[in-house]
Design a protein around this motif. Structure first.
Motif, short mmCIF file in Angstrom:
data_model
loop_
_atom_site.label_atom_id
_atom_site.label_comp_id
_atom_site.label_asym_id
_atom_site.label_seq_id
_atom_site.Cartn_x
_atom_site.Cartn_y
_atom_site.Cartn_z
N ILE A 155 0.86 -1.17 0.00
CA ILE A 155 0.00 0.00 0.00
C ILE A 155 0.90 1.23 0.00
CG2 ILE A 155 -1.94 -1.09 1.20
CD1 ILE A 155 -1.02 0.24 3.76
N TRP A 156 0.32 2.34 -0.39
CA TRP A 156 1.02 3.62 -0.34
C TRP A 156 0.42 4.46 0.77
CZ3 TRP A 156 5.19 5.07 -3.33
CH2 TRP A 156 5.52 4.21 -4.38
N VAL A 157 1.27 5.00 1.61
CA VAL A 157 0.82 5.85 2.70
C VAL A 157 1.47 7.22 2.57
CG1 VAL A 157 0.50 3.88 4.24
CG2 VAL A 157 2.67 5.15 4.29
N HIS A 158 0.82 8.23 3.13
CA HIS A 158 1.33 9.59 3.05
C HIS A 158 2.11 9.93 4.31
CE1 HIS A 158 -0.84 10.54 -0.61
NE2 HIS A 158 -1.86 9.86 -0.09
N ARG A 159 3.27 10.56 4.11
CA ARG A 159 4.08 11.01 5.22
C ARG A 159 4.70 12.34 4.82
NH1 ARG A 159 8.81 7.15 7.09
NH2 ARG A 159 9.60 7.79 5.05
N ARG A 160 4.23 13.40 5.48
CA ARG A 160 4.62 14.76 5.15
C ARG A 160 4.33 15.01 3.67
NH1 ARG A 160 8.14 12.98 9.06
NH2 ARG A 160 8.07 14.25 10.95
N ALA A 161 5.33 15.44 2.89
CA ALA A 161 5.07 15.79 1.49
C ALA A 161 5.40 14.64 0.55
CB ALA A 161 5.86 17.04 1.11
N VAL A 166 4.58 0.80 1.47
CA VAL A 166 4.71 -0.10 2.61
C VAL A 166 4.42 -1.52 2.16
CG1 VAL A 166 3.76 -0.73 4.86
CG2 VAL A 166 4.12 1.69 4.29
N ASP A 167 5.37 -2.40 2.41
CA ASP A 167 5.21 -3.82 2.11
C ASP A 167 4.48 -4.46 3.28
OD1 ASP A 167 5.39 -6.51 1.59
OD2 ASP A 167 7.51 -6.46 1.01
N LEU A 168 3.27 -4.91 3.05
CA LEU A 168 2.47 -5.48 4.13
C LEU A 168 3.10 -6.74 4.71
CD1 LEU A 168 -1.16 -4.97 2.77
CD2 LEU A 168 0.04 -3.64 4.52
N ASP A 169 3.95 -7.41 3.95
CA ASP A 169 4.61 -8.60 4.48
C ASP A 169 5.60 -8.24 5.58
OD1 ASP A 169 3.26 -10.30 2.80
OD2 ASP A 169 4.79 -10.24 1.23
N GLU A 170 6.01 -6.96 5.63
CA GLU A 170 6.97 -6.54 6.65
C GLU A 170 6.29 -5.97 7.89
OE1 GLU A 170 9.61 -3.78 4.87
OE2 GLU A 170 10.50 -5.24 3.49
N GLY A 197 -10.26 -4.14 9.33
CA GLY A 197 -10.71 -5.33 8.63
C GLY A 197 -10.19 -5.41 7.21
N SER A 198 -10.14 -4.26 6.52
CA SER A 198 -9.66 -4.27 5.14
C SER A 198 -8.17 -4.57 5.08
CB SER A 198 -9.95 -2.91 4.48
OG SER A 198 -9.18 -1.88 5.05
N ILE A 199 -7.41 -4.10 6.08
CA ILE A 199 -5.98 -4.41 6.11
C ILE A 199 -5.77 -5.88 6.47
CG2 ILE A 199 -3.81 -3.96 7.30
CD1 ILE A 199 -4.60 -1.76 5.36
N ALA A 200 -6.54 -6.38 7.44
CA ALA A 200 -6.41 -7.77 7.84
C ALA A 200 -6.66 -8.71 6.65
CB ALA A 200 -7.37 -8.09 8.98
N ALA A 201 -7.60 -8.33 5.79
CA ALA A 201 -7.94 -9.17 4.65
C ALA A 201 -6.80 -9.26 3.64
CB ALA A 201 -9.20 -8.63 3.97
N ARG A 202 -5.88 -8.30 3.68
CA ARG A 202 -4.77 -8.28 2.72
C ARG A 202 -3.50 -8.92 3.28
NH1 ARG A 202 -4.57 -2.37 0.02
NH2 ARG A 202 -2.94 -3.43 -1.16
#
Length: 264
Positions: A155-161, A166-170, A197-202
């Protein structure tokens, strides 16, 4: 510096205006109590900045930002400082282009810091760029991310600009925070607008499990299950942190872990 204040709570408006009046060089051009009036106020007075509540009826603070960004031919847009009673908005709102993010009740010293940031950015004359950045993030702020073309385990997350992949496996642990989840990887954490729940499903069901309505964790982090004196259980992780184990999830955890964890 010329500023405007928009909040649907009249007492909050009055309090913020009083505090702004104590800061040298600040002039409050006007106030509004809803998003539509805020847009009209900006069009009429062209303030340098607006202190903008997020939670308002009809047009909320995010809607106001979107409307301002959709009108590139207008005068130089105001810099945005979000004000809200709900801190779960903070990480994304602060990290996407808003100059600052104030939590109610606003402290005077914190307000002075926000005004200092506004002055710095105004001097850089990049209000349009920052508003555009903020508008680009509205979908993330409003709803669960929809990552087109992103692998299922990323997934892609926002941090500052910036946007961070983010690798969900990590991921080691996921914690629900209101309408967001916080993803923990080592010493880092990332806030992302999504349901737990949506994150858990992935996540890989062979390595991760939901253990509480607010927690998902990687199974190999569990050191033991501890029975609490008052009833119920707590999971003790390998680094010493404790995570609650929900009653509805305990049987599944023990079954999935092949009963390798013995309550103590």
């Amino acid at each position: 510096m010329r500023v405007a204040v928009c909040d649907d709570e009249l007492l909050a408006v009055e309090r913020l205006v009083r505090m702004l009046g104590r800061i040298d060089g600040i002039r409050v051009e006007g106030t509004a109590q809803n998003g539509r009036d805020a847009l009209a106020l900006v069009a009429r007075t062209s303030p340098d900045a607006i202190f903008l509540d997020i939670e308002m009826p009809a047009l909320d603070g995010f809607d106001v930002v979107e409307a301002l960004a959709a009108n590139p031919g207008a005068a130089t847009p105001p810099l945005i400082v979000f004000v809200t009673a709900f801190p779960q908005f903070a990480a994304h709102a602060f990290d996407t282009g808003a100059i600052d993010f104030l939590i109610k009740p606003v402290r005077f010293s914190r307000l002075e810091t926000a005004v200092g940031r506004l002055r710095d950015v105004r001097d850089q004359r990049d209000a349009r760029r920052r508003l555009s950045e903020l508008a680009d993030q509205l979908d993330t702020l409003r709803a669960e991310g929809r990552e087109i073309g992103t692998p299922a385990n990323e997934i892609w997350v926002h941090r500052r600009a910036e946007r961070v992949r983010v690798d969900l496996d990590e991921v080691e642990l996921v914690r629900a925070e209101g309408e967001y989840v916080r993803l923990f990887i080592g010493s880092q954490s990332f806030l992302h607008r999504a349901s737990i729940g949506s994150i858990a499903a992935r996540l890989d069901p062979g390595r991760f499990m939901r253990v509480h309505r607010s927690y998902v964790l990687r199974l190999d982090l569990i050191a033991k299950i501890r029975r609490k004196a008052a009833g119920g259980y707590t999971l003790v992780l390998t680094h010493g942190e404790e995570v609650p184990l929900g009653r509805l999830y305990r049987a599944d955890l023990l079954k999935h872990a092949n009963k390798s964890f013995t309550p103590s």
